[in-house]
Design a protein around this motif. Structure first.
Motif, PDB file in Angstrom:
ATOM      1  N   GLU A  38       0.823  -1.204   0.000  1.00 58.64           N
ATOM      2  CA  GLU A  38       0.000   0.000   0.000  1.00 58.64           C
ATOM      3  C   GLU A  38       0.863   1.263   0.000  1.00 58.64           C
ATOM      4  OE1 GLU A  38      -3.569   2.022   2.611  1.00 58.64           O
ATOM      5  OE2 GLU A  38      -3.265  -0.134   2.752  1.00 58.64           O
ATOM      6  N   THR A  39       1.924   1.278   0.782  1.00 60.31           N
ATOM      7  CA  THR A  39       2.826   2.427   0.826  1.00 60.31           C
ATOM      8  C   THR A  39       3.523   2.625  -0.515  1.00 60.31           C
ATOM      9  OG1 THR A  39       3.215   1.988   3.165  1.00 60.31           O
ATOM     10  CG2 THR A  39       4.780   3.441   2.068  1.00 60.31           C
ATOM     11  N   LYS A  40       4.009   1.529  -1.107  1.00 61.04           N
ATOM     12  CA  LYS A  40       4.690   1.610  -2.397  1.00 61.04           C
ATOM     13  C   LYS A  40       3.731   2.082  -3.488  1.00 61.04           C
ATOM     14  CE  LYS A  40       7.902  -2.142  -1.325  1.00 61.04           C
ATOM     15  NZ  LYS A  40       8.263  -3.527  -1.647  1.00 61.04           N
ATOM     16  N   ALA A  41       2.519   1.525  -3.504  1.00 62.66           N
ATOM     17  CA  ALA A  41       1.538   1.921  -4.511  1.00 62.66           C
ATOM     18  C   ALA A  41       1.168   3.392  -4.367  1.00 62.66           C
ATOM     19  CB  ALA A  41       0.294   1.047  -4.402  1.00 62.66           C
ATOM     20  N   THR A  42       1.009   3.860  -3.143  1.00 63.55           N
ATOM     21  CA  THR A  42       0.688   5.267  -2.892  1.00 63.55           C
ATOM     22  C   THR A  42       1.789   6.177  -3.420  1.00 63.55           C
ATOM     23  OG1 THR A  42      -0.565   4.653  -0.922  1.00 63.55           O
ATOM     24  CG2 THR A  42       0.105   6.945  -1.104  1.00 63.55           C
ATOM     25  N   ASP A  43       3.042   5.797  -3.200  1.00 63.42           N
ATOM     26  CA  ASP A  43       4.174   6.602  -3.690  1.00 63.42           C
ATOM     27  C   ASP A  43       4.174   6.674  -5.217  1.00 63.42           C
ATOM     28  OD1 ASP A  43       5.005   7.010  -1.101  1.00 63.42           O
ATOM     29  OD2 ASP A  43       6.573   5.478  -1.154  1.00 63.42           O
ATOM     30  N   ILE A  44       3.950   5.531  -5.866  1.00 59.62           N
ATOM     31  CA  ILE A  44       3.988   5.502  -7.332  1.00 59.62           C
ATOM     32  C   ILE A  44       2.804   6.255  -7.926  1.00 59.62           C
ATOM     33  CG2 ILE A  44       3.793   3.969  -9.329  1.00 59.62           C
ATOM     34  CD1 ILE A  44       5.448   1.932  -7.634  1.00 59.62           C
ATOM     35  N   ILE A  45       1.620   6.037  -7.390  1.00 57.26           N
ATOM     36  CA  ILE A  45       0.437   6.742  -7.890  1.00 57.26           C
ATOM     37  C   ILE A  45       0.586   8.240  -7.679  1.00 57.26           C
ATOM     38  CG2 ILE A  45      -2.053   7.062  -7.538  1.00 57.26           C
ATOM     39  CD1 ILE A  45      -2.113   4.008  -6.870  1.00 57.26           C
ATOM     40  N   GLY A  46       1.192   8.629  -6.557  1.00 62.21           N
ATOM     41  CA  GLY A  46       1.434  10.039  -6.275  1.00 62.21           C
ATOM     42  C   GLY A  46       2.320  10.698  -7.318  1.00 62.21           C
ATOM     43  N   LEU A  47       3.282   9.946  -7.872  1.00 64.69           N
ATOM     44  CA  LEU A  47       4.139  10.490  -8.924  1.00 64.69           C
ATOM     45  C   LEU A  47       3.340  10.852 -10.167  1.00 64.69           C
ATOM     46  CD1 LEU A  47       7.286   8.196  -8.764  1.00 64.69           C
ATOM     47  CD2 LEU A  47       7.169  10.634  -8.232  1.00 64.69           C
ATOM     48  N   TYR A  48       2.347  10.025 -10.497  1.00 63.29           N
ATOM     49  CA  TYR A  48       1.524  10.286 -11.672  1.00 63.29           C
ATOM     50  C   TYR A  48       0.518  11.408 -11.424  1.00 63.29           C
ATOM     51  CZ  TYR A  48       3.371   6.179 -13.998  1.00 63.29           C
ATOM     52  OH  TYR A  48       4.200   5.284 -14.602  1.00 63.29           O
ATOM     53  N   ILE A  49      -0.042  11.450 -10.234  1.00 62.07           N
ATOM     54  CA  ILE A  49      -1.053  12.467  -9.925  1.00 62.07           C
ATOM     55  C   ILE A  49      -0.419  13.844  -9.743  1.00 62.07           C
ATOM     56  CG2 ILE A  49      -2.756  13.184  -8.210  1.00 62.07           C
ATOM     57  CD1 ILE A  49      -3.390  10.230  -7.799  1.00 62.07           C
ATOM     58  N   ALA A  50       0.664  13.907  -9.004  1.00 63.26           N
ATOM     59  CA  ALA A  50       1.318  15.193  -8.738  1.00 63.26           C
ATOM     60  C   ALA A  50       2.829  15.024  -8.855  1.00 63.26           C
ATOM     61  CB  ALA A  50       0.946  15.690  -7.342  1.00 63.26           C
ATOM     62  N   PRO A  51       3.363  14.997 -10.089  1.00 67.11           N
ATOM     63  CA  PRO A  51       4.811  14.810 -10.249  1.00 67.11           C
ATOM     64  C   PRO A  51       5.587  16.012  -9.722  1.00 67.11           C
ATOM     65  CG  PRO A  51       3.783  15.303 -12.357  1.00 67.11           C
ATOM     66  CD  PRO A  51       2.685  15.156 -11.358  1.00 67.11           C
ATOM     67  N   PRO A  52       6.820  15.791  -9.271  1.00 65.43           N
ATOM     68  CA  PRO A  52       7.652  16.910  -8.816  1.00 65.43           C
ATOM     69  C   PRO A  52       7.863  17.907  -9.959  1.00 65.43           C
ATOM     70  CG  PRO A  52       8.637  14.808  -8.200  1.00 65.43           C
ATOM     71  CD  PRO A  52       7.490  14.508  -9.104  1.00 65.43           C
ATOM     72  N   VAL A  53       8.134  19.136  -9.610  1.00 59.84           N
ATOM     73  CA  VAL A  53       8.358  20.189 -10.607  1.00 59.84           C
ATOM     74  C   VAL A  53       9.537  19.820 -11.498  1.00 59.84           C
ATOM     75  CG1 VAL A  53       8.907  22.633 -10.907  1.00 59.84           C
ATOM     76  CG2 VAL A  53       7.445  21.917  -9.026  1.00 59.84           C
ATOM     77  N   ASN A  54       9.395  20.041 -12.802  1.00 59.99           N
ATOM     78  CA  ASN A  54      10.428  19.745 -13.800  1.00 59.99           C
ATOM     79  C   ASN A  54      10.835  18.269 -13.819  1.00 59.99           C
ATOM     80  OD1 ASN A  54      10.516  22.437 -14.605  1.00 59.99           O
ATOM     81  ND2 ASN A  54      11.975  22.930 -12.986  1.00 59.99           N
ATOM     82  N   ALA A  55       9.924  17.392 -13.459  1.00 61.28           N
ATOM     83  CA  ALA A  55      10.229  15.963 -13.445  1.00 61.28           C
ATOM     84  C   ALA A  55       9.532  15.262 -14.611  1.00 61.28           C
ATOM     85  CB  ALA A  55       9.782  15.338 -12.136  1.00 61.28           C
ATOM     86  N   VAL A  56      10.107  14.154 -15.019  1.00 65.23           N
ATOM     87  CA  VAL A  56       9.495  13.305 -16.029  1.00 65.23           C
ATOM     88  C   VAL A  56       9.318  11.934 -15.385  1.00 65.23           C
ATOM     89  CG1 VAL A  56       9.759  12.247 -18.284  1.00 65.23           C
ATOM     90  CG2 VAL A  56      10.640  14.547 -17.882  1.00 65.23           C
ATOM     91  N   VAL A  57       8.126  11.370 -15.495  1.00 60.76           N
ATOM     92  CA  VAL A  57       7.834  10.076 -14.881  1.00 60.76           C
ATOM     93  C   VAL A  57       7.756   9.024 -15.986  1.00 60.76           C
ATOM     94  CG1 VAL A  57       6.197   8.771 -13.495  1.00 60.76           C
ATOM     95  CG2 VAL A  57       6.575  11.185 -13.006  1.00 60.76           C
ATOM     96  N   PHE A  58       8.571   7.980 -15.867  1.00 67.87           N
ATOM     97  CA  PHE A  58       8.579   6.884 -16.833  1.00 67.87           C
ATOM     98  C   PHE A  58       8.072   5.616 -16.170  1.00 67.87           C
ATOM     99  CE2 PHE A  58      11.918   9.671 -18.421  1.00 67.87           C
ATOM    100  CZ  PHE A  58      11.608   9.728 -19.770  1.00 67.87           C
ATOM    101  N   CYS A  59       7.385   4.797 -16.924  1.00 69.21           N
ATOM    102  CA  CYS A  59       6.950   3.478 -16.461  1.00 69.21           C
ATOM    103  C   CYS A  59       7.697   2.456 -17.304  1.00 69.21           C
ATOM    104  CB  CYS A  59       5.441   3.321 -16.619  1.00 69.21           C
ATOM    105  SG  CYS A  59       4.877   1.686 -16.134  1.00 69.21           S
ATOM    106  N   VAL A  60       8.495   1.616 -16.668  1.00 71.99           N
ATOM    107  CA  VAL A  60       9.299   0.635 -17.384  1.00 71.99           C
ATOM    108  C   VAL A  60       8.904  -0.763 -16.925  1.00 71.99           C
ATOM    109  CG1 VAL A  60      11.640  -0.158 -17.851  1.00 71.99           C
ATOM    110  CG2 VAL A  60      11.201   2.271 -17.512  1.00 71.99           C
TER     111      VAL A  60
END
Length: 87
Positions: A38-60
């Motif tokens: 649950e903690t890991k999923a929350t962290d990953i979903i958070g990247l997609y919902i609100a990515p850090p400024v000037n960040a690019v999120v990739f799914c590999v």
């Protein structure tokens, strides 16, 4: 259900069909045994919902050439009116 309600089985089938009720179909979800899932999923979903400024999120995908074919349940055979079912 028809016997319990003392109506014809076709009446029950008609009502179910009109309202899109399909109690014979199952949807399954297999949860992760990882206690931190649950903690890991929350962290990953958070990247997609609100990515850090000037960040690019990739799914590999770790294993792109391998299909997930391991089934926990046997395959139910194809029958008239029912598609083949996998667990």
């Amino acid at each position: 259900m028809a016997a319990k309600l003392d109506v014809a089985h076709t009446t029950v089938a008609t009502v179910w069909r009109r309202h899109g009720i399909t109690p014979h179909r199952l949807k399954r979800y297999k949860g992760s045994p990882d206690p931190d899932f649950e903690t890991k999923a929350t962290d990953i979903i958070g990247l997609y919902i609100a990515p850090p400024v000037n960040a690019v999120v990739f799914c590999v995908d770790e294993k792109p050439a391998i299909q997930a074919l391991d089934r926990t349940d046997p395959v139910l055979p194809l029958r008239p009116g029912r598609a083949e079912a996998h667990g």
